[in-house]
Scaffold this motif. Sequence first.
Motif, PDB file in Angstrom:
ATOM      1  N   THR A  61       0.843  -1.206   0.000  1.00  0.00           N
ATOM      2  CA  THR A  61       0.000   0.000   0.000  1.00  0.00           C
ATOM      3  C   THR A  61       0.877   1.254   0.000  1.00  0.00           C
ATOM      4  O   THR A  61       0.599   2.229  -0.707  1.00  0.00           O
ATOM      5  CB  THR A  61      -0.922   0.005   1.244  1.00  0.00           C
ATOM      6  N   ILE A  62       1.961   1.220   0.769  1.00  0.00           N
ATOM      7  CA  ILE A  62       2.874   2.370   0.829  1.00  0.00           C
ATOM      8  C   ILE A  62       3.513   2.605  -0.548  1.00  0.00           C
ATOM      9  O   ILE A  62       3.562   3.729  -1.049  1.00  0.00           O
ATOM     10  CB  ILE A  62       3.947   2.146   1.923  1.00  0.00           C
ATOM     11  N   LEU A  63       3.947   1.522  -1.200  1.00  0.00           N
ATOM     12  CA  LEU A  63       4.551   1.653  -2.537  1.00  0.00           C
ATOM     13  C   LEU A  63       3.533   2.206  -3.533  1.00  0.00           C
ATOM     14  O   LEU A  63       3.852   3.059  -4.357  1.00  0.00           O
ATOM     15  CB  LEU A  63       5.096   0.302  -3.016  1.00  0.00           C
ATOM     16  N   LYS A  64       2.300   1.699  -3.437  1.00  0.00           N
ATOM     17  CA  LYS A  64       1.240   2.206  -4.316  1.00  0.00           C
ATOM     18  C   LYS A  64       1.050   3.706  -4.107  1.00  0.00           C
ATOM     19  O   LYS A  64       0.949   4.475  -5.068  1.00  0.00           O
ATOM     20  CB  LYS A  64      -0.084   1.513  -3.964  1.00  0.00           C
ATOM     21  N   GLY A  65       1.022   4.126  -2.838  1.00  0.00           N
ATOM     22  CA  GLY A  65       0.827   5.542  -2.511  1.00  0.00           C
ATOM     23  C   GLY A  65       1.928   6.407  -3.091  1.00  0.00           C
ATOM     24  O   GLY A  65       1.668   7.473  -3.654  1.00  0.00           O
ATOM     25  N   ILE A  66       3.175   5.917  -2.988  1.00  0.00           N
ATOM     26  CA  ILE A  66       4.309   6.680  -3.527  1.00  0.00           C
ATOM     27  C   ILE A  66       4.168   6.813  -5.045  1.00  0.00           C
ATOM     28  O   ILE A  66       4.363   7.883  -5.614  1.00  0.00           O
ATOM     29  CB  ILE A  66       5.649   6.003  -3.133  1.00  0.00           C
ATOM     30  N   LYS A  67       3.771   5.706  -5.691  1.00  0.00           N
ATOM     31  CA  LYS A  67       3.568   5.747  -7.156  1.00  0.00           C
ATOM     32  C   LYS A  67       2.482   6.748  -7.522  1.00  0.00           C
ATOM     33  O   LYS A  67       2.624   7.518  -8.461  1.00  0.00           O
ATOM     34  CB  LYS A  67       3.149   4.353  -7.654  1.00  0.00           C
ATOM     35  N   TRP A  68       1.371   6.730  -6.778  1.00  0.00           N
ATOM     36  CA  TRP A  68       0.270   7.655  -7.076  1.00  0.00           C
ATOM     37  C   TRP A  68       0.724   9.095  -6.910  1.00  0.00           C
ATOM     38  O   TRP A  68       0.360   9.965  -7.696  1.00  0.00           O
ATOM     39  CB  TRP A  68      -0.917   7.390  -6.144  1.00  0.00           C
ATOM     40  N   MET A  69       1.549   9.365  -5.874  1.00  0.00           N
ATOM     41  CA  MET A  69       1.992  10.744  -5.636  1.00  0.00           C
ATOM     42  C   MET A  69       2.914  11.236  -6.748  1.00  0.00           C
ATOM     43  O   MET A  69       2.950  12.414  -7.069  1.00  0.00           O
ATOM     44  CB  MET A  69       2.709  10.845  -4.287  1.00  0.00           C
ATOM     45  N   ALA A  70       3.658  10.285  -7.369  1.00  0.00           N
ATOM     46  CA  ALA A  70       4.614  10.677  -8.402  1.00  0.00           C
ATOM     47  C   ALA A  70       3.960  10.763  -9.785  1.00  0.00           C
ATOM     48  O   ALA A  70       4.575  11.231 -10.735  1.00  0.00           O
ATOM     49  CB  ALA A  70       5.756   9.660  -8.432  1.00  0.00           C
ATOM     50  N   ARG A  71       2.710  10.301  -9.876  1.00  0.00           N
ATOM     51  CA  ARG A  71       2.023  10.265 -11.170  1.00  0.00           C
ATOM     52  C   ARG A  71       1.446  11.643 -11.512  1.00  0.00           C
ATOM     53  O   ARG A  71       0.916  12.327 -10.633  1.00  0.00           O
ATOM     54  CB  ARG A  71       0.885   9.251 -11.063  1.00  0.00           C
ATOM     55  N   ALA A  72       1.537  12.008 -12.795  1.00  0.00           N
ATOM     56  CA  ALA A  72       0.952  13.283 -13.210  1.00  0.00           C
ATOM     57  C   ALA A  72      -0.567  13.173 -13.161  1.00  0.00           C
ATOM     58  O   ALA A  72      -1.130  12.114 -13.449  1.00  0.00           O
ATOM     59  CB  ALA A  72       1.410  13.609 -14.626  1.00  0.00           C
ATOM     60  N   SER A  73      -1.222  14.254 -12.794  1.00  0.00           N
ATOM     61  CA  SER A  73      -2.679  14.245 -12.704  1.00  0.00           C
ATOM     62  C   SER A  73      -3.290  14.119 -14.092  1.00  0.00           C
ATOM     63  O   SER A  73      -2.809  14.709 -15.059  1.00  0.00           O
ATOM     64  CB  SER A  73      -3.148  15.541 -12.045  1.00  0.00           C
ATOM     65  N   ARG A  74      -4.365  13.334 -14.179  1.00  0.00           N
ATOM     66  CA  ARG A  74      -5.056  13.192 -15.466  1.00  0.00           C
ATOM     67  C   ARG A  74      -6.073  14.300 -15.663  1.00  0.00           C
ATOM     68  O   ARG A  74      -6.620  14.461 -16.722  1.00  0.00           O
ATOM     69  CB  ARG A  74      -5.766  11.838 -15.514  1.00  0.00           C
ATOM     70  N   HIS A  75      -6.333  15.053 -14.621  1.00  0.00           N
ATOM     71  CA  HIS A  75      -7.354  16.105 -14.715  1.00  0.00           C
ATOM     72  C   HIS A  75      -6.701  17.423 -15.094  1.00  0.00           C
ATOM     73  O   HIS A  75      -5.677  17.788 -14.563  1.00  0.00           O
ATOM     74  CB  HIS A  75      -8.074  16.268 -13.381  1.00  0.00           C
ATOM     75  N   SER A  76      -7.311  18.122 -16.022  1.00  0.00           N
ATOM     76  CA  SER A  76      -6.806  19.464 -16.328  1.00  0.00           C
ATOM     77  C   SER A  76      -7.816  20.471 -15.819  1.00  0.00           C
ATOM     78  O   SER A  76      -9.010  20.225 -15.814  1.00  0.00           O
ATOM     79  CB  SER A  76      -6.599  19.625 -17.824  1.00  0.00           C
ATOM     80  N   SER A  77      -7.335  21.626 -15.380  1.00  0.00           N
ATOM     81  CA  SER A  77      -8.272  22.601 -14.800  1.00  0.00           C
ATOM     82  C   SER A  77      -8.757  23.578 -15.830  1.00  0.00           C
ATOM     83  O   SER A  77      -8.303  23.650 -16.936  1.00  0.00           O
ATOM     84  CB  SER A  77      -7.597  23.344 -13.655  1.00  0.00           C
TER      85      SER A  77
END
Length: 77
Positions: A61-77
């Motif tokens: 779960t910790i590794l998954k969280g780190i990956k999610w934090m490093a991923r670029a957001s798919r949402h544009s504002s």
Amino acid sequence: MPKIVVIGAGIAGVSTAYALLEHGYDVTVLERQRYAAMETSFANGGQLSASNAEVWNHWSTILKGIKWMARASRHSS
Ligand SMILES: Cc1cc2nc3c(=O)[nH]c(=O)nc-3n(C[C@H](O)[C@H](O)[C@H](O)COP(=O)(O)OP(=O)(O)OC[C@H]3O[C@@H](n4cnc5c(N)ncnc54)[C@H](O)[C@@H]3O)c2cc1C
């Protein structure tokens, strides 16, 4: 009428008390804090994840969280 005491007014205690009331029980909720939901239930992520029970401090779960934090957001504002 059976009397039931629920200890703790977090989401689990309040939901349990509500369900018991609906079934006609006489329910009392005891809470050590001044208000309901002042501990873990106070400010969670608000994420609804039915049947997703992951242990937060498990390495995967910790590794998954780190990956999610490093991923670029798919949402544009
Ligand atoms: C940072 C964070 C983010 C989260 N995000 C999410 C999310 O997005 N989605 C999700 O589904 N879940 C999330 N969770 C998990 C979720 O918030 C908890 O599983 C849930 O709030 C736990 O509720 P509870 O009623 O079991 O515990 P609590 O809310 O802690 O309630 C227990 C209550 O019992 C009381 N109590 C304890 N001992 C006694 C006593 N002896 N006498 C009287 N009262 C007592 C406490 O004061 C407390 O109010 C998150 C948790 C955290 C920490």
